[in-house]
Design a protein around this motif. Structure first.
Motif, PDB file in Angstrom:
ATOM      1  N   ARG A   1      55.743 118.691  26.019  1.00 31.49           N
ATOM      2  CA  ARG A   1      56.765 118.983  25.009  1.00 31.49           C
ATOM      3  C   ARG A   1      56.565 118.128  23.765  1.00 31.49           C
ATOM      4  NH1 ARG A   1      63.433 118.916  25.383  1.00 31.49           N
ATOM      5  NH2 ARG A   1      63.741 118.568  23.143  1.00 31.49           N
ATOM      6  N   LEU A   2      56.427 116.819  23.952  1.00 27.12           N
ATOM      7  CA  LEU A   2      56.331 115.930  22.793  1.00 27.12           C
ATOM      8  C   LEU A   2      55.016 116.102  22.043  1.00 27.12           C
ATOM      9  CD1 LEU A   2      57.960 112.686  24.244  1.00 27.12           C
ATOM     10  CD2 LEU A   2      59.024 114.509  22.908  1.00 27.12           C
ATOM     11  N   PHE A   3      53.937 116.442  22.757  1.00 20.93           N
ATOM     12  CA  PHE A   3      52.669 116.754  22.085  1.00 20.93           C
ATOM     13  C   PHE A   3      52.832 117.977  21.190  1.00 20.93           C
ATOM     14  CE2 PHE A   3      49.567 114.967  25.564  1.00 20.93           C
ATOM     15  CZ  PHE A   3      50.015 113.687  25.297  1.00 20.93           C
ATOM     16  N   MET A   4      53.562 118.989  21.686  1.00 14.79           N
ATOM     17  CA  MET A   4      53.656 120.270  20.971  1.00 14.79           C
ATOM     18  C   MET A   4      54.714 120.282  19.882  1.00 14.79           C
ATOM     19  SD  MET A   4      52.991 123.105  23.994  1.00 14.79           S
ATOM     20  CE  MET A   4      54.364 122.600  25.030  1.00 14.79           C
ATOM     21  N   THR A   5      55.834 119.589  20.114  1.00 10.13           N
ATOM     22  CA  THR A   5      56.920 119.638  19.125  1.00 10.13           C
ATOM     23  C   THR A   5      56.794 118.569  18.057  1.00 10.13           C
ATOM     24  OG1 THR A   5      58.346 118.150  20.408  1.00 10.13           O
ATOM     25  CG2 THR A   5      58.522 120.535  20.862  1.00 10.13           C
ATOM     26  N   ALA A   6      56.120 117.476  18.359  1.00  7.17           N
ATOM     27  CA  ALA A   6      56.016 116.330  17.446  1.00  7.17           C
ATOM     28  C   ALA A   6      57.395 115.871  16.985  1.00  7.17           C
ATOM     29  CB  ALA A   6      55.126 116.664  16.243  1.00  7.17           C
ATOM     30  N   GLU A   7      58.383 115.995  17.876  1.00  4.25           N
ATOM     31  CA  GLU A   7      59.750 115.596  17.534  1.00  4.25           C
ATOM     32  C   GLU A   7      59.916 114.089  17.636  1.00  4.25           C
ATOM     33  OE1 GLU A   7      62.602 116.610  21.003  1.00  4.25           O
ATOM     34  OE2 GLU A   7      60.770 117.766  21.405  1.00  4.25           O
ATOM     35  N   VAL A   8      60.865 113.575  16.857  1.00  2.00           N
ATOM     36  CA  VAL A   8      61.201 112.158  16.897  1.00  2.00           C
ATOM     37  C   VAL A   8      62.227 111.940  18.004  1.00  2.00           C
ATOM     38  CG1 VAL A   8      62.192 110.221  15.620  1.00  2.00           C
ATOM     39  CG2 VAL A   8      60.735 111.884  14.442  1.00  2.00           C
ATOM     40  N   ILE A   9      61.981 110.933  18.840  1.00  2.00           N
ATOM     41  CA  ILE A   9      62.925 110.642  19.915  1.00  2.00           C
ATOM     42  C   ILE A   9      63.485 109.227  19.765  1.00  2.00           C
ATOM     43  CG2 ILE A   9      61.799 112.241  21.505  1.00  2.00           C
ATOM     44  CD1 ILE A   9      60.662 109.764  22.981  1.00  2.00           C
ATOM     45  N   SER A  10      64.652 109.028  20.317  1.00  2.00           N
ATOM     46  CA  SER A  10      65.342 107.745  20.217  1.00  2.00           C
ATOM     47  C   SER A  10      64.824 106.767  21.269  1.00  2.00           C
ATOM     48  CB  SER A  10      66.842 107.956  20.445  1.00  2.00           C
ATOM     49  OG  SER A  10      67.071 108.382  21.791  1.00  2.00           O
ATOM     50  N   ALA A  11      65.202 105.508  21.090  1.00  2.00           N
ATOM     51  CA  ALA A  11      64.849 104.485  22.081  1.00  2.00           C
ATOM     52  C   ALA A  11      65.476 104.811  23.429  1.00  2.00           C
ATOM     53  CB  ALA A  11      65.306 103.111  21.596  1.00  2.00           C
ATOM     54  N   ARG A  12      66.701 105.322  23.409  1.00  2.00           N
ATOM     55  CA  ARG A  12      67.372 105.653  24.674  1.00  2.00           C
ATOM     56  C   ARG A  12      66.589 106.715  25.437  1.00  2.00           C
ATOM     57  NH1 ARG A  12      73.727 106.688  24.595  1.00  2.00           N
ATOM     58  NH2 ARG A  12      73.571 104.476  24.061  1.00  2.00           N
ATOM     59  N   ARG A  13      66.112 107.730  24.704  1.00  2.00           N
ATOM     60  CA  ARG A  13      65.346 108.763  25.387  1.00  2.00           C
ATOM     61  C   ARG A  13      63.991 108.228  25.843  1.00  2.00           C
ATOM     62  NH1 ARG A  13      63.588 114.641  23.052  1.00  2.00           N
ATOM     63  NH2 ARG A  13      62.510 115.371  24.920  1.00  2.00           N
ATOM     64  N   ALA A  14      63.370 107.391  25.021  1.00  2.00           N
ATOM     65  CA  ALA A  14      62.091 106.778  25.410  1.00  2.00           C
ATOM     66  C   ALA A  14      62.264 105.955  26.679  1.00  2.00           C
ATOM     67  CB  ALA A  14      61.558 105.916  24.275  1.00  2.00           C
ATOM     68  N   ARG A  15      63.412 105.312  26.821  1.00  2.00           N
ATOM     69  CA  ARG A  15      63.695 104.549  28.044  1.00  2.00           C
ATOM     70  C   ARG A  15      63.840 105.487  29.242  1.00  2.00           C
ATOM     71  NH1 ARG A  15      63.789 102.530  32.137  1.00  2.00           N
ATOM     72  NH2 ARG A  15      65.066 100.847  32.981  1.00  2.00           N
ATOM     73  N   ARG A  16      64.548 106.600  29.054  1.00  2.00           N
ATOM     74  CA  ARG A  16      64.729 107.546  30.158  1.00  2.00           C
ATOM     75  C   ARG A  16      63.397 108.140  30.596  1.00  2.00           C
ATOM     76  NH1 ARG A  16      69.213 109.673  27.188  1.00  2.00           N
ATOM     77  NH2 ARG A  16      67.970 111.524  26.711  1.00  2.00           N
ATOM     78  N   LEU A  17      62.500 108.362  29.633  1.00  2.00           N
ATOM     79  CA  LEU A  17      61.200 108.959  29.949  1.00  2.00           C
ATOM     80  C   LEU A  17      60.247 107.970  30.595  1.00  2.00           C
ATOM     81  CD1 LEU A  17      60.516 111.122  26.755  1.00  2.00           C
ATOM     82  CD2 LEU A  17      61.382 111.879  28.971  1.00  2.00           C
ATOM     83  N   GLY A  18      60.497 106.690  30.420  1.00  2.00           N
ATOM     84  CA  GLY A  18      59.611 105.678  30.992  1.00  2.00           C
ATOM     85  C   GLY A  18      58.643 105.058  30.001  1.00  2.00           C
ATOM     86  N   LEU A  19      58.719 105.467  28.734  1.00  2.00           N
ATOM     87  CA  LEU A  19      57.855 104.848  27.728  1.00  2.00           C
ATOM     88  C   LEU A  19      58.278 103.400  27.496  1.00  2.00           C
ATOM     89  CD1 LEU A  19      55.532 105.261  25.659  1.00  2.00           C
ATOM     90  CD2 LEU A  19      57.286 105.874  23.987  1.00  2.00           C
ATOM     91  N   LEU A  20      59.581 103.155  27.480  1.00  2.00           N
ATOM     92  CA  LEU A  20      60.123 101.809  27.369  1.00  2.00           C
ATOM     93  C   LEU A  20      60.657 101.355  28.726  1.00  2.00           C
ATOM     94  CD1 LEU A  20      62.135 101.946  23.998  1.00  2.00           C
ATOM     95  CD2 LEU A  20      59.851 100.992  24.373  1.00  2.00           C
ATOM     96  N   SER A  21      60.514 100.075  29.001  1.00  2.00           N
ATOM     97  CA  SER A  21      61.044  99.500  30.241  1.00  2.00           C
ATOM     98  C   SER A  21      62.485  99.045  30.058  1.00  2.00           C
ATOM     99  CB  SER A  21      60.206  98.292  30.671  1.00  2.00           C
ATOM    100  OG  SER A  21      58.835  98.582  30.628  1.00  2.00           O
ATOM    101  N   GLU A  22      62.792  98.537  28.861  1.00  2.00           N
ATOM    102  CA  GLU A  22      64.128  98.037  28.535  1.00  2.00           C
ATOM    103  C   GLU A  22      64.425  98.354  27.081  1.00  2.00           C
ATOM    104  OE1 GLU A  22      66.178  96.503  30.611  1.00  2.00           O
ATOM    105  OE2 GLU A  22      64.843  96.012  32.290  1.00  2.00           O
ATOM    106  N   ILE A  23      65.721  98.540  26.757  1.00  2.00           N
ATOM    107  CA  ILE A  23      66.134  98.609  25.358  1.00  2.00           C
ATOM    108  C   ILE A  23      67.264  97.612  25.144  1.00  2.00           C
ATOM    109  CG2 ILE A  23      65.336 100.924  24.787  1.00  2.00           C
ATOM    110  CD1 ILE A  23      68.154 101.962  25.302  1.00  2.00           C
TER     111      ILE A  23
END
Length: 262
Positions: free
Chosen positions: A160-182
Protein backbone atom coordinates in the motif's frame (compact mmCIF):
# COMPACT_ATOMS: atom_id res chain seq x y z
CA UNK A 1 33.90 13.55 7.66
CA UNK A 2 31.91 15.70 5.28
CA UNK A 3 28.27 14.71 5.73
CA UNK A 4 28.12 12.90 9.07
CA UNK A 5 29.52 13.25 12.57
CA UNK A 6 30.85 10.29 14.52
CA UNK A 7 31.83 9.94 18.14
CA UNK A 8 32.16 7.29 20.83
CA UNK A 9 30.82 8.60 24.12
CA UNK A 10 31.94 7.96 27.69
CA UNK A 11 29.87 4.77 28.03
CA UNK A 12 31.22 3.26 24.77
CA UNK A 13 28.15 4.01 22.69
CA UNK A 14 28.79 5.13 19.11
CA UNK A 15 26.75 8.14 18.01
CA UNK A 16 26.40 8.74 14.27
CA UNK A 17 24.75 11.99 13.19
CA UNK A 18 23.50 12.82 9.70
CA UNK A 19 24.73 16.39 9.45
CA UNK A 20 23.29 18.19 6.44
CA UNK A 21 20.47 20.12 8.12
CA UNK A 22 20.39 22.80 5.42
CA UNK A 23 19.08 20.19 2.95
CA UNK A 24 17.09 18.18 5.49
CA UNK A 25 19.84 15.58 5.87
CA UNK A 26 19.31 14.23 2.38
CA UNK A 27 21.96 11.69 1.55
CA UNK A 28 24.17 11.12 -1.47
CA UNK A 29 27.02 8.84 -2.48
CA UNK A 30 29.40 10.61 -0.08
CA UNK A 31 27.03 10.11 2.87
CA UNK A 32 26.62 6.45 1.95
CA UNK A 33 30.39 5.91 1.77
CA UNK A 34 30.93 7.65 5.11
CA UNK A 35 28.20 5.59 6.79
CA UNK A 36 29.72 2.37 5.43
CA UNK A 37 33.11 3.36 6.83
CA UNK A 38 31.67 4.16 10.25
CA UNK A 39 29.62 0.96 10.41
CA UNK A 40 32.80 -1.03 9.71
CA UNK A 41 34.56 0.75 12.58
CA UNK A 42 31.70 0.05 14.99
CA UNK A 43 31.41 -3.58 13.89
CA UNK A 44 35.12 -4.23 14.45
CA UNK A 45 35.50 -2.45 17.80
CA UNK A 46 34.65 -4.84 20.64
CA UNK A 47 34.62 -1.99 23.15
CA UNK A 48 31.62 -0.33 21.50
CA UNK A 49 28.38 -1.52 23.07
CA UNK A 50 25.70 0.06 20.87
CA UNK A 51 25.09 2.57 18.09
CA UNK A 52 22.68 5.52 18.01
CA UNK A 53 21.83 6.91 14.57
CA UNK A 54 20.48 10.45 14.70
CA UNK A 55 20.22 13.61 12.61
CA UNK A 56 20.88 17.28 13.20
CA UNK A 57 18.24 19.96 12.70
CA UNK A 58 14.48 19.60 12.47
CA UNK A 59 14.33 16.74 9.95
CA UNK A 60 15.61 13.18 10.25
CA UNK A 61 16.14 12.82 6.51
CA UNK A 62 14.42 13.78 3.27
CA UNK A 63 15.87 10.70 1.59
CA UNK A 64 17.99 11.02 -1.54
CA UNK A 65 19.68 14.33 -2.29
CA UNK A 66 18.00 15.94 -5.31
CA UNK A 67 21.38 16.82 -6.84
CA UNK A 68 22.44 13.19 -6.52
CA UNK A 69 19.18 12.14 -8.18
CA UNK A 70 19.89 14.55 -11.05
CA UNK A 71 23.30 12.95 -11.58
CA UNK A 72 21.79 9.47 -11.48
CA UNK A 73 19.36 10.42 -14.24
CA UNK A 74 22.30 10.79 -16.62
CA UNK A 75 23.95 7.52 -15.56
CA UNK A 76 23.85 4.41 -17.72
CA UNK A 77 21.96 1.31 -16.60
CA UNK A 78 25.14 -0.32 -15.31
CA UNK A 79 26.26 2.86 -13.52
CA UNK A 80 22.86 3.14 -11.84
CA UNK A 81 23.05 -0.49 -10.75
CA UNK A 82 26.49 0.04 -9.20
CA UNK A 83 25.30 3.22 -7.49
CA UNK A 84 22.20 1.52 -6.07
CA UNK A 85 24.27 -1.45 -4.93
CA UNK A 86 26.37 0.84 -2.73
CA UNK A 87 23.20 1.97 -0.97
CA UNK A 88 22.18 -1.66 -0.63
CA UNK A 89 25.53 -2.60 0.89
CA UNK A 90 25.35 0.27 3.38
CA UNK A 91 21.87 -0.79 4.48
CA UNK A 92 22.99 -4.40 4.85
CA UNK A 93 25.95 -3.37 7.01
CA UNK A 94 23.54 -1.48 9.28
CA UNK A 95 20.98 -4.30 9.37
CA UNK A 96 23.56 -6.95 10.26
CA UNK A 97 25.79 -4.81 12.51
CA UNK A 98 26.96 -6.87 15.48
CA UNK A 99 25.85 -4.21 17.97
CA UNK A 100 22.37 -2.96 18.96
CA UNK A 101 21.29 -0.04 16.77
CA UNK A 102 18.81 2.67 17.74
CA UNK A 103 17.40 5.29 15.38
CA UNK A 104 16.46 8.65 16.88
CA UNK A 105 13.80 10.09 14.58
CA UNK A 106 12.57 13.66 14.70
CA UNK A 107 10.61 15.57 12.05
CA UNK A 108 10.11 14.03 8.64
CA UNK A 109 11.59 10.88 7.14
CA UNK A 110 11.03 10.30 3.43
CA UNK A 111 12.08 7.79 0.80
CA UNK A 112 15.36 6.04 1.53
CA UNK A 113 15.36 7.37 5.10
CA UNK A 114 12.69 4.78 5.90
CA UNK A 115 15.13 2.10 4.81
CA UNK A 116 17.68 3.36 7.33
CA UNK A 117 15.05 3.40 10.09
CA UNK A 118 13.82 -0.09 9.16
CA UNK A 119 17.39 -1.44 9.34
CA UNK A 120 17.83 -0.33 12.94
CA UNK A 121 16.92 -2.74 15.73
CA UNK A 122 14.99 -0.06 17.62
CA UNK A 123 13.51 3.20 16.33
CA UNK A 124 12.26 5.94 18.66
CA UNK A 125 10.30 8.71 16.97
CA UNK A 126 8.70 11.95 18.05
CA UNK A 127 4.91 12.15 18.09
CA UNK A 128 4.96 14.79 15.35
CA UNK A 129 7.16 12.82 12.95
CA UNK A 130 5.86 12.11 9.44
CA UNK A 131 6.85 9.29 7.10
CA UNK A 132 6.49 8.71 3.37
CA UNK A 133 7.72 6.15 0.88
CA UNK A 134 7.66 8.83 -1.79
CA UNK A 135 9.47 7.16 -4.70
CA UNK A 136 6.38 6.49 -6.83
CA UNK A 137 5.66 10.24 -6.91
CA UNK A 138 8.76 10.56 -9.08
CA UNK A 139 8.15 7.46 -11.16
CA UNK A 140 10.76 5.59 -9.13
CA UNK A 141 10.73 2.49 -6.92
CA UNK A 142 11.90 1.92 -3.31
CA UNK A 143 13.64 -1.23 -4.50
CA UNK A 144 16.89 -1.11 -2.53
CA UNK A 145 15.17 -0.39 0.78
CA UNK A 146 12.26 -2.76 0.09
CA UNK A 147 13.67 -5.87 1.84
CA UNK A 148 14.08 -4.00 5.11
CA UNK A 149 10.81 -2.06 4.96
CA UNK A 150 8.87 -5.25 4.20
CA UNK A 151 10.61 -6.99 7.11
CA UNK A 152 9.65 -4.12 9.41
CA UNK A 153 6.01 -3.54 8.47
CA UNK A 154 4.88 -6.61 6.52
CA UNK A 155 4.20 -7.09 2.84
CA UNK A 156 0.56 -5.96 2.72
CA UNK A 157 1.18 -2.57 4.33
CA UNK A 158 4.37 -2.18 2.32
CA UNK A 159 2.47 -2.72 -0.93
CA UNK A 160 0.00 0.00 0.00
CA UNK A 161 2.62 2.55 1.04
CA UNK A 162 4.83 1.76 -1.98
CA UNK A 163 1.87 2.34 -4.32
CA UNK A 164 0.11 5.28 -2.67
CA UNK A 165 3.19 7.23 -1.52
CA UNK A 166 0.94 8.59 1.23
CA UNK A 167 2.26 10.43 4.27
CA UNK A 168 1.67 8.60 7.53
CA UNK A 169 1.81 9.79 11.12
CA UNK A 170 4.15 8.63 13.87
CA UNK A 171 1.23 6.87 15.54
CA UNK A 172 0.54 4.84 12.43
CA UNK A 173 4.25 4.14 11.93
CA UNK A 174 4.28 2.77 15.48
CA UNK A 175 1.27 0.54 14.79
CA UNK A 176 2.93 -0.79 11.64
CA UNK A 177 6.17 -1.57 13.43
CA UNK A 178 8.39 1.00 11.71
CA UNK A 179 8.81 2.77 15.05
CA UNK A 180 9.36 0.97 18.35
CA UNK A 181 8.28 3.91 20.53
CA UNK A 182 6.79 7.37 20.07
CA UNK A 183 7.39 10.13 22.58
CA UNK A 184 7.46 13.92 22.63
CA UNK A 185 10.55 15.37 20.99
CA UNK A 186 11.84 16.54 24.37
CA UNK A 187 11.75 12.93 25.57
CA UNK A 188 13.67 11.35 22.67
CA UNK A 189 17.08 11.42 24.32
CA UNK A 190 15.88 10.29 27.75
CA UNK A 191 13.89 7.42 26.22
CA UNK A 192 16.90 6.27 24.21
CA UNK A 193 19.04 6.66 27.32
CA UNK A 194 16.75 4.26 29.19
CA UNK A 195 17.03 1.71 26.37
CA UNK A 196 20.81 2.03 26.28
CA UNK A 197 20.86 1.54 30.05
CA UNK A 198 18.93 -1.71 29.72
CA UNK A 199 21.28 -2.96 27.00
CA UNK A 200 24.40 -2.15 29.00
CA UNK A 201 23.17 -4.25 31.92
CA UNK A 202 23.38 -7.34 29.73
CA UNK A 203 26.37 -9.38 28.63
CA UNK A 204 27.98 -7.73 25.58
CA UNK A 205 28.53 -11.02 23.76
CA UNK A 206 25.05 -12.21 24.67
CA UNK A 207 23.52 -9.04 23.22
CA UNK A 208 25.49 -9.38 19.99
CA UNK A 209 24.73 -13.08 19.66
CA UNK A 210 21.05 -12.57 20.51
CA UNK A 211 20.77 -10.21 17.55
CA UNK A 212 22.52 -12.72 15.29
CA UNK A 213 20.21 -15.45 16.59
CA UNK A 214 17.10 -13.46 15.70
CA UNK A 215 18.41 -12.84 12.18
CA UNK A 216 19.30 -16.52 11.78
CA UNK A 217 15.90 -17.92 12.78
CA UNK A 218 13.86 -15.27 10.96
CA UNK A 219 11.50 -17.15 8.66
CA UNK A 220 13.48 -20.39 9.07
CA UNK A 221 11.42 -23.54 9.13
CA UNK A 222 11.11 -25.07 12.59
CA UNK A 223 12.85 -28.30 11.67
CA UNK A 224 15.04 -30.90 13.35
CA UNK A 225 18.05 -29.15 11.84
CA UNK A 226 17.04 -25.78 13.33
CA UNK A 227 16.32 -27.36 16.73
CA UNK A 228 19.76 -28.96 16.74
CA UNK A 229 21.43 -25.72 15.69
CA UNK A 230 19.67 -23.59 18.33
CA UNK A 231 20.37 -26.23 20.99
CA UNK A 232 24.08 -26.03 20.21
CA UNK A 233 23.96 -22.23 20.41
CA UNK A 234 22.19 -22.50 23.77
CA UNK A 235 24.78 -24.93 25.12
CA UNK A 236 27.67 -22.78 23.91
CA UNK A 237 26.21 -19.75 25.67
CA UNK A 238 25.79 -21.70 28.92
CA UNK A 239 29.41 -22.86 28.91
CA UNK A 240 30.94 -19.61 27.64
CA UNK A 241 33.02 -17.39 29.90
CA UNK A 242 30.32 -14.71 29.82
CA UNK A 243 27.55 -17.19 30.53
CA UNK A 244 29.44 -18.64 33.49
CA UNK A 245 30.14 -15.15 34.83
CA UNK A 246 26.50 -14.15 34.49
CA UNK A 247 25.25 -17.20 36.37
CA UNK A 248 27.96 -16.92 39.02
CA UNK A 249 27.24 -13.24 39.66
CA UNK A 250 23.52 -13.92 39.93
CA UNK A 251 24.01 -16.73 42.45
CA UNK A 252 26.54 -14.64 44.40
CA UNK A 253 24.23 -11.60 44.36
CA UNK A 254 26.90 -9.34 42.85
CA UNK A 255 27.20 -7.30 39.68
CA UNK A 256 28.59 -9.14 36.66
CA UNK A 257 32.01 -8.05 35.45
CA UNK A 258 30.67 -6.25 32.37
CA UNK A 259 28.87 -3.70 34.58
CA UNK A 260 32.12 -2.71 36.23
CA UNK A 261 33.70 -2.24 32.79
CA UNK A 262 31.22 0.44 31.66
Amino acid sequence: MQNIEFEINAINVAVVTLNRPNIHNAFDEITIAELMSVFDIVNDDNNIRALILRASGKTFSAGADINWMKKMASYSQSENEADALQLGRMLHKLYTLNKPTIARVQGAAYGGALGIIACCDIAVGSKLSKFCLSEAKFGLLPATIAPYVVKAIGVREAKRLFMTAEVISARRARRLGLLSEIVSESELDSTIGLMIGRILKNGPRAVSQAKALALMVDEAAISEELMEKTSKINAMARTSEEGQEGLSSFLSKRDPSWLTDV
